[in-house]
Write a protein that holds these residues in place. Structure first.
Motif, mmCIF file in Angstrom:
data_model
loop_
_atom_site.group_PDB
_atom_site.id
_atom_site.type_symbol
_atom_site.label_atom_id
_atom_site.label_comp_id
_atom_site.label_asym_id
_atom_site.label_seq_id
_atom_site.Cartn_x
_atom_site.Cartn_y
_atom_site.Cartn_z
ATOM 1 N N LYS A 1 0.599 14.442 -3.829
ATOM 2 C CA LYS A 1 0.363 14.380 -3.149
ATOM 3 C C LYS A 1 -0.770 15.861 -2.886
ATOM 4 C CE LYS A 1 0.105 9.870 -1.297
ATOM 5 N NZ LYS A 1 -1.665 9.334 -2.301
ATOM 6 N N ALA B 1 -10.217 15.945 2.206
ATOM 7 C CA ALA B 1 -10.001 15.695 3.648
ATOM 8 C C ALA B 1 -8.874 17.234 3.389
ATOM 9 C CB ALA B 1 -9.040 15.211 4.339
ATOM 10 N N VAL C 1 -3.601 11.972 9.661
ATOM 11 C CA VAL C 1 -2.886 10.756 8.441
ATOM 12 C C VAL C 1 -1.978 11.448 7.818
ATOM 13 C CG1 VAL C 1 -3.576 10.315 6.110
ATOM 14 C CG2 VAL C 1 -5.726 9.955 7.931
ATOM 15 N N LYS D 1 1.095 11.329 5.203
ATOM 16 C CA LYS D 1 1.109 11.275 4.322
ATOM 17 C C LYS D 1 2.704 11.598 3.350
ATOM 18 C CE LYS D 1 -3.447 10.786 2.699
ATOM 19 N NZ LYS D 1 -4.638 10.952 1.541
ATOM 20 N N VAL E 1 1.534 5.574 3.087
ATOM 21 C CA VAL E 1 0.579 6.535 3.862
ATOM 22 C C VAL E 1 0.295 5.950 5.057
ATOM 23 C CG1 VAL E 1 -2.580 6.900 4.184
ATOM 24 C CG2 VAL E 1 -0.968 7.261 2.197
ATOM 25 N N VAL F 1 -2.261 5.995 9.059
ATOM 26 C CA VAL F 1 -3.501 6.817 9.503
ATOM 27 C C VAL F 1 -3.155 6.428 10.837
ATOM 28 C CG1 VAL F 1 -6.017 6.387 9.847
ATOM 29 C CG2 VAL F 1 -5.013 6.173 7.469
ATOM 30 N N GLU G 1 -2.668 15.048 6.700
ATOM 31 C CA GLU G 1 -4.415 15.211 6.469
ATOM 32 C C GLU G 1 -5.592 15.124 7.314
ATOM 33 O OE1 GLU G 1 -4.767 14.000 1.923
ATOM 34 O OE2 GLU G 1 -6.536 13.031 3.050
ATOM 35 N N GLU G 2 -6.767 15.532 7.805
ATOM 36 C CA GLU G 2 -7.791 15.181 8.759
ATOM 37 C C GLU G 2 -7.994 13.222 7.978
ATOM 38 O OE1 GLU G 2 -12.661 16.829 7.988
ATOM 39 O OE2 GLU G 2 -11.187 16.901 6.640
ATOM 40 N N CYS G 3 -8.433 12.576 9.579
ATOM 41 C CA CYS G 3 -8.885 11.590 9.606
ATOM 42 C C CYS G 3 -10.375 11.506 8.916
ATOM 43 C CB CYS G 3 -8.731 10.503 10.442
ATOM 44 S SG CYS G 3 -8.923 9.352 10.186
ATOM 45 N N LEU G 4 -10.640 10.863 7.720
ATOM 46 C CA LEU G 4 -12.111 10.885 8.007
ATOM 47 C C LEU G 4 -12.487 9.351 7.791
ATOM 48 C CD1 LEU G 4 -11.892 12.348 3.723
ATOM 49 C CD2 LEU G 4 -12.995 13.633 6.057
ATOM 50 N N GLU H 1 -14.707 3.404 1.667
ATOM 51 C CA GLU H 1 -13.842 3.530 0.667
ATOM 52 C C GLU H 1 -14.990 3.637 -0.228
ATOM 53 O OE1 GLU H 1 -10.271 4.082 0.549
ATOM 54 O OE2 GLU H 1 -10.491 3.723 2.399
ATOM 55 N N LYS I 1 -8.488 -3.858 0.906
ATOM 56 C CA LYS I 1 -7.097 -3.264 1.329
ATOM 57 C C LYS I 1 -6.504 -4.164 1.836
ATOM 58 C CE LYS I 1 -7.496 1.008 -0.815
ATOM 59 N NZ LYS I 1 -8.276 1.239 -1.629
ATOM 60 N N MET J 1 -13.906 8.641 0.300
ATOM 61 C CA MET J 1 -14.181 8.020 0.737
ATOM 62 C C MET J 1 -16.005 8.551 1.278
ATOM 63 S SD MET J 1 -13.364 6.533 3.857
ATOM 64 C CE MET J 1 -12.015 7.332 5.308
ATOM 65 N N LEU K 1 -10.427 11.237 -1.529
ATOM 66 C CA LEU K 1 -9.121 10.817 -0.429
ATOM 67 C C LEU K 1 -8.085 10.897 -1.564
ATOM 68 C CD1 LEU K 1 -10.170 7.456 1.205
ATOM 69 C CD2 LEU K 1 -10.224 9.660 2.055
ATOM 70 N N GLU K 2 -7.832 11.000 -2.786
ATOM 71 C CA GLU K 2 -7.080 10.227 -3.959
ATOM 72 C C GLU K 2 -6.932 10.208 -4.775
ATOM 73 O OE1 GLU K 2 -4.200 7.160 -4.246
ATOM 74 O OE2 GLU K 2 -6.021 5.813 -3.890
HETATM 75 P P1 AMP Z 1 -4.000 7.662 -1.051
HETATM 76 O O1 AMP Z 1 -2.984 6.584 -1.500
HETATM 77 O O2 AMP Z 1 -4.107 8.836 -0.210
HETATM 78 O O3 AMP Z 1 -5.306 7.161 -1.181
HETATM 79 O O4 AMP Z 1 -3.672 7.197 1.255
HETATM 80 C C1 AMP Z 1 -4.054 5.314 1.251
HETATM 81 C C2 AMP Z 1 -5.382 4.600 1.941
HETATM 82 O O5 AMP Z 1 -5.677 5.917 3.196
HETATM 83 C C3 AMP Z 1 -6.848 5.322 1.381
HETATM 84 O O6 AMP Z 1 -7.217 4.327 0.374
HETATM 85 C C4 AMP Z 1 -7.261 5.052 2.834
HETATM 86 O O7 AMP Z 1 -7.816 3.993 3.401
HETATM 87 C C5 AMP Z 1 -6.309 5.597 3.709
HETATM 88 N N1 AMP Z 1 -6.445 7.174 3.524
HETATM 89 C C6 AMP Z 1 -6.069 8.114 2.809
HETATM 90 N N2 AMP Z 1 -6.038 9.595 3.569
HETATM 91 C C7 AMP Z 1 -7.024 9.709 4.136
HETATM 92 C C8 AMP Z 1 -7.794 9.736 4.943
HETATM 93 N N3 AMP Z 1 -8.120 11.191 5.783
HETATM 94 N N4 AMP Z 1 -8.381 9.520 6.106
HETATM 95 C C9 AMP Z 1 -9.073 8.325 6.183
HETATM 96 N N5 AMP Z 1 -7.916 7.204 5.603
HETATM 97 C C10 AMP Z 1 -7.325 7.786 4.350
#
Ligand code: AMP
Ligand code: GLY
Length: 425
Positions: free
Chosen positions: A105, A120, A143, A145, A155, A157, A186-189, A193, A215, A274, A284-285
């Protein structure tokens, strides 16, 4: 053509099912596959580990496999593509360098920042003290990770400082092994999704239909995170205007920067976005593979033969392909899970009613199933089946998927009753 599909989930069953719709495909071999791929016509399982590259390569070379399609991220991140290509095999999926877009990441974040891809705000840490003081300075929610692959569990939140600190301690404490050498904060968004999976040959990139998955384990998107309890496509939140922006601001920028780093990325690039309440978006990823369960709802709508698209990516001639053709309408999939999942659950429960569900107009993709010694399909994982239907609209597709799942029964079976509620309201 004979094709070998690596993986054992619903995604791989759907890939094999779609490939076998073509008369060009004589046979699909799944490594290791599941109960669905074991019982599908012209399909068979090969009981090897997904990271047994030598075993896979030996089988493929001896048995006239002309194409290998890799489902999961772990073998990609370990370099399956580089290995098999060196043996002269044709492989769909990025090499080890490209797979870092999912497997680190921190690496992906740096790439996005350099390429100007909206994402983010984040910072990377190698030890707990600095990470915790950053969290304090930023405030909650925030967030946390783990850098590397953690099977979707890396991850948090965090809604409180204590929760964020616990997550940091867990990661640096070794809970995720090497995946926890770095922590990304990371900043929380806020927002909704959406998953945009795109096919690329390293030069050209074409999105598939956008999809959304659910999810959380509980109805109303509550409770613990899972690998996905259901999905639907095409996601209406990803309007044509938004998809056009994703094409130029995310997908093309990603391909350009990978190329500038001499990374020859051919496969799926999956952007998890997001959509903020103002209609703007951030990444987000990235994932380096097909999504699961998104693939199970996208492929039933695909009209262009999948192998034509895959070969165009592998042979780097995607730009010359006509636009990808899609069926009109919508598709939805509901996951039947083992009782207790995503916590502990029992296995080896006999599954009944799959044929009846199919007679009710659904396609049942198997995820955690296997064929036992008595040739019965039994449960073998947390997410067991993806009961999938295509309809003229979401109302029809979702109703049909539920009509199908009601035919299915196994001890402890659980499924969410509200898949697709956003598109129905
Ligand atoms: P990721 O594996 O990075 O996609 O994270 C898994 C899940 O965590 C995502 O599908 C989101 O539901 C949540 N998530 C990841 N990053 C953020 C973020 N910056 N803000 C809010 N939710 C996040
Ligand atoms: N459905 C989420 C994923 O495939 O990562």
């Amino acid at each position: 053509m004979k094709v070998l599909v690596v993986g054992n989930g619903g995604r791989e069953h759907a890939l094999a099912w779609k490939l076998l719709q073509s008369h060009q495909i004589e046979q699909v071999v799944c490594v290791p596959g599941n109960g669905g791929t074991a019982t599908m016509e012209r399909c068979q399982n090969l009981p090897l580990l997904v990271d047994d590259f030598a075993g896979i390569s030996e089988y493929a070379l001896k048995n006239g496999i002309s194409l290998v399609v890799v489902g999961p991220e772990v073998p990609l991140a370990k370099g399956i593509t580089d290995y098999l290509q060196k043996q002269g095999l044709m492989v769909f999926g990025p090499g080890k360098m490209g797979a870092q877009i999912e497997a680190s990441k921190a690496w992906a974040k740096a790439l996005m920042e350099e390429a100007g891809i909206p994402t983010a705000k984040a910072a990377v840490f190698t030890e707990g003290k600095a990470a915790k003081s950053y969290v304090k300075a930023q405030g909650i929610p925030i967030v946390v990770k783990a850098d590397g692959l953690a099977a979707g569990k890396g991850v948090t939140v965090a809604q409180s400082l204590e929760q964020a600190e616990r997550a940091i301690d867990a990661i640096f404490g070794g809970q995720f092994g090497n995946a926890g050498n770095f922590v990304v904060i990371e900043e929380c968004l806020q927002g909704e999704e959406v998953s945009v999976l795109a096919l690329t040959d390293g030069l050209t990139i074409r999105p598939l239909l956008p999809a959304q998955d659910h999810k959380r384990i509980g109805e109303g998107d509550t409770g613990e995170n899972t690998g996905g309890m259901g999905a639907y496509a095409p996601a209406p939140i990803a309007t044509p205007e938004l998809m056009a922006r994703v094409q130029t601001e995310v997908l093309e920028r990603a391909i350009a920067i990978l190329k500038s780093r001499n990374i020859d990325y051919r496969g799926v690039l999956y952007a998890g976005l997001m959509i903020t309440p103002t209609g703007d978006f951030k990444v987000l990823e990235f994932n380096c593979r097909f999504g699961d369960p998104e693939t199970q709802v996208i492929l039933p709508l695909l009209e262009t033969p999948l192998e034509d698209l895959i070969l165009a990516c592998v042979q780097q001639r995607l730009a010359a392909m006509p636009p990808i053709a899609w069926k009109k309408g919508a598709s939805a999939s509901v996951v039947a899970a083992s009782g207790g999942y995503p916590g502990e659950y029992e296995k080896a429960k006999v599954i009944n009613g799959i044929e009846q569900a199919q007679a009710a107009g659904t396609t049942v993709f198997h995820a955690g199933t296997k064929l036992n010694e008595l040739q019965q399909i039994v449960t073998d994982g947390g997410r067991v089946l993806n009961v999938t239907a295509v309809g003229d609209d979401f109302t029809q597709a979702i109703a049909q998927a539920y009509a199908g799942i009601q035919q299915i029964e196994f001890s402890g079976m659980y499924y969410r009753r509200d898949i697709g509620y956003r598109v129905l309201s």
